[in-house]
Design a protein around this motif. Structure first.
Motif, PDB file in Angstrom:
ATOM      1  N   ILE A 171       0.891  -1.212  -0.079  1.00 25.34           N
ATOM      2  CA  ILE A 171      -0.052   0.069   0.085  1.00 25.34           C
ATOM      3  C   ILE A 171       0.793   1.360   0.164  1.00 25.34           C
ATOM      4  CG2 ILE A 171      -1.807   1.270   1.156  1.00 25.34           C
ATOM      5  CD1 ILE A 171      -2.592  -1.531   0.262  1.00 25.34           C
ATOM      6  N   GLY A 199      -5.873  -2.970   9.999  1.00 26.77           N
ATOM      7  CA  GLY A 199      -6.916  -2.185   9.012  1.00 26.77           C
ATOM      8  C   GLY A 199      -7.642  -2.750   8.176  1.00 26.77           C
ATOM      9  N   ASP A 200      -8.667  -2.448   7.427  1.00 22.96           N
ATOM     10  CA  ASP A 200      -9.182  -2.937   6.324  1.00 22.96           C
ATOM     11  C   ASP A 200      -9.101  -2.208   5.211  1.00 22.96           C
ATOM     12  OD1 ASP A 200     -10.856  -5.057   6.947  1.00 22.96           O
ATOM     13  OD2 ASP A 200     -12.737  -3.778   7.474  1.00 22.96           O
ATOM     14  N   VAL A 201      -8.768  -2.537   3.995  1.00 25.22           N
ATOM     15  CA  VAL A 201      -8.694  -2.007   2.725  1.00 25.22           C
ATOM     16  C   VAL A 201      -9.624  -2.423   1.633  1.00 25.22           C
ATOM     17  CG1 VAL A 201      -7.038  -1.424   1.030  1.00 25.22           C
ATOM     18  CG2 VAL A 201      -6.278  -2.129   3.105  1.00 25.22           C
ATOM     19  N   ILE A 202     -10.397  -1.542   0.912  1.00 22.95           N
ATOM     20  CA  ILE A 202     -11.169  -1.841  -0.162  1.00 22.95           C
ATOM     21  C   ILE A 202     -10.505  -1.030  -1.341  1.00 22.95           C
ATOM     22  CG2 ILE A 202     -13.373  -1.866  -0.878  1.00 22.95           C
ATOM     23  CD1 ILE A 202     -14.427  -1.841   1.984  1.00 22.95           C
ATOM     24  N   PHE A 203     -10.536  -1.831  -2.607  1.00 25.61           N
ATOM     25  CA  PHE A 203     -10.114  -1.113  -3.617  1.00 25.61           C
ATOM     26  C   PHE A 203     -11.489  -1.054  -4.587  1.00 25.61           C
ATOM     27  CE2 PHE A 203      -5.404  -2.813  -4.157  1.00 25.61           C
ATOM     28  CZ  PHE A 203      -5.186  -2.106  -3.084  1.00 25.61           C
ATOM     29  N   SER A 204     -11.772  -0.080  -5.195  1.00 26.81           N
ATOM     30  CA  SER A 204     -12.666   0.084  -6.370  1.00 26.81           C
ATOM     31  C   SER A 204     -12.439   1.142  -7.285  1.00 26.81           C
ATOM     32  CB  SER A 204     -14.205   0.525  -5.350  1.00 26.81           C
ATOM     33  OG  SER A 204     -14.000   1.498  -4.505  1.00 26.81           O
ATOM     34  N   ARG A 264     -10.162   2.928   3.267  1.00 27.99           N
ATOM     35  CA  ARG A 264      -9.158   2.252   4.609  1.00 27.99           C
ATOM     36  C   ARG A 264      -9.595   2.603   5.707  1.00 27.99           C
ATOM     37  NH1 ARG A 264      -2.776   2.981   3.735  1.00 27.99           N
ATOM     38  NH2 ARG A 264      -2.303   2.553   5.763  1.00 27.99           N
TER      39      ARG A 264
END
Lengths: 230, 230
Positions: B80, B174-179, B204
């Motif tokens: 990241i 943490g959380d991660v989201i790709f979009s 994030r």
DNA sequence: CAGTGGTCTAGACCACTGG
DNA sequence: CAGTGGTCTAGACCACTGA
């Protein structure tokens, strides 16, 4: 009782870093000392520390010792999903629908991606991946016919080109690019959305031992996302 | 001369799988046999095999032995990126520019993301990340003031909120989201593009020990992408 | 050049699980 | 219940590199 496995030690050290006992940039006791402290062999400490280094928490150098990273390397591992699995996981029934399928000479930009000469013969395939009839993603794929000539006879109505290729060359290497792209007319129609809608996009090129096999662009329906833990 | 380290053995076994000597689903000789074959200790073979299992190439089960995976798990590790590093790596000079900065009660959807009660006090910050004056990305961030009250006094013109927070709680989870998302008016203006343009987006959320610290959405300029090796 | 991590070995015991 | 992988140990040598 005292569980002395490497995972326990790994967690213990992680907590000492997170608690601030060893600040970023600070040096951590050597493996021998830690082994003595935890009452285990150096091998076990070494294993725990190597894992922590893989996690990006610490930095290790011979002679210089081990330090807590100033800026932790944040990295996540994404499982690249197989579209059929994604769809079936949501409870829907998967079906590939072929929009285009022909053998033609490579356009220049595709030839470049596959490291082929201009005009090499390629198999071009555009597939809509359906879940219960709704389009989940649109795949635009080019296959190097020199590397996989049999694909022209594959039953692509039943099995997706991706899975067919995985069966043929399961353990190839590849490049992956994540991006956002605008829906062209074809995608807009497939997804029942407007031209220009933002689509999550994966580009992927695959090869085995310097032989380039296939390159594809996968555009997901609006609203799709990829999730991961940091 | 014969290098018997675990990496060599790992590569050798990988090649035997890729060459088709051991087909998907087939069972691989046990560690003892391989150790004999390669003339090294079982420990070394074990290490090589564990790495291959991490790579998603093989599946190991006690008693049942080791098998080549039917469908290889494709996974990639993304680092990241820290926006400042991305910009500086391209040779440009980094500067954060604050578009909005205030302390307000949490809107419901943000409170939910941070697992806070409605109306908790949050710090809201919108930053444009500039590289030589051009906007590289726009960050919309909410910080839980109960977790990091000092941020209201941080010199956010010099250091980005992200880096300030990393210094404060370096090793949070943490959380991660790709979009992909569409540019709203603010992003369209910042990137000098049209409303609705497709932007690569990272969401994030970060916490430490059940205390939620911050959540943010980072939208990159059109054309940006994330690259990785498979 | 000395101290640190990187690695290998031989042997051992354990945990799990398929037959 | 036996065979496989999972792990630990004690000791050893090596490679690198900072003091």
């Amino acid at each position: 009782m005292s569980t002395l496995n490497h995972q326990t030690i790994r967690k213990a050290i992680r907590e000492r870093i997170e608690s601030g006992e060893w600040l970023p940039g600070a040096i951590i006791p050597g493996e021998v000392d830690l082994a003595a402290e935890y009452g285990c062999s150096r091998t076990t400490v070494n294993r725990a520390m190597q894992n922590l280094a893989d996690d990006g928490l610490i930095e290790r150098k011979r002679r210089a010792g081990t330090r807590v990273k100033e800026i932790p390397t944040r990295q996540t591992t994404f499982k690249i999903p197989i579209v059929r699995h994604e769809i079936e996981a949501s409870g829907a029934r998967y079906r590939p629908h072929i929009l285009e399928r022909k053998t033609i000479k490579a356009p220049n930009h595709i030839a470049a991606r596959l490291h082929l000469k201009k005009g090499a013969k390629l198999f071009h395939l555009v597939t809509a991946h359906l879940g219960d009839g709704r389009v989940h993603a649109v795949e635009d794929r080019w296959v190097n016919l020199a590397a996989a000539p049999d694909i022209v006879n594959a039953p692509l109505n039943e099995i997706s080109a991706n899975e067919w290729l995985i069966r043929k060359v399961p353990y190839s290497s590849g490049d992956v690019i994540f991006s956002a792209s605008a829906a062209a007319a074809r995608e807009a129609e497939a997804f029942e959305t407007k031209i220009g809608s933002a689509l999550f996009t994966i580009d992927r090129t695959t090869w085995l031992d310097n032989v380039y096999i296939t390159t594809m662009t996968l555009r997901y329906r609006p609203g799709y996302n990829l999730h991961s833990r940091l």
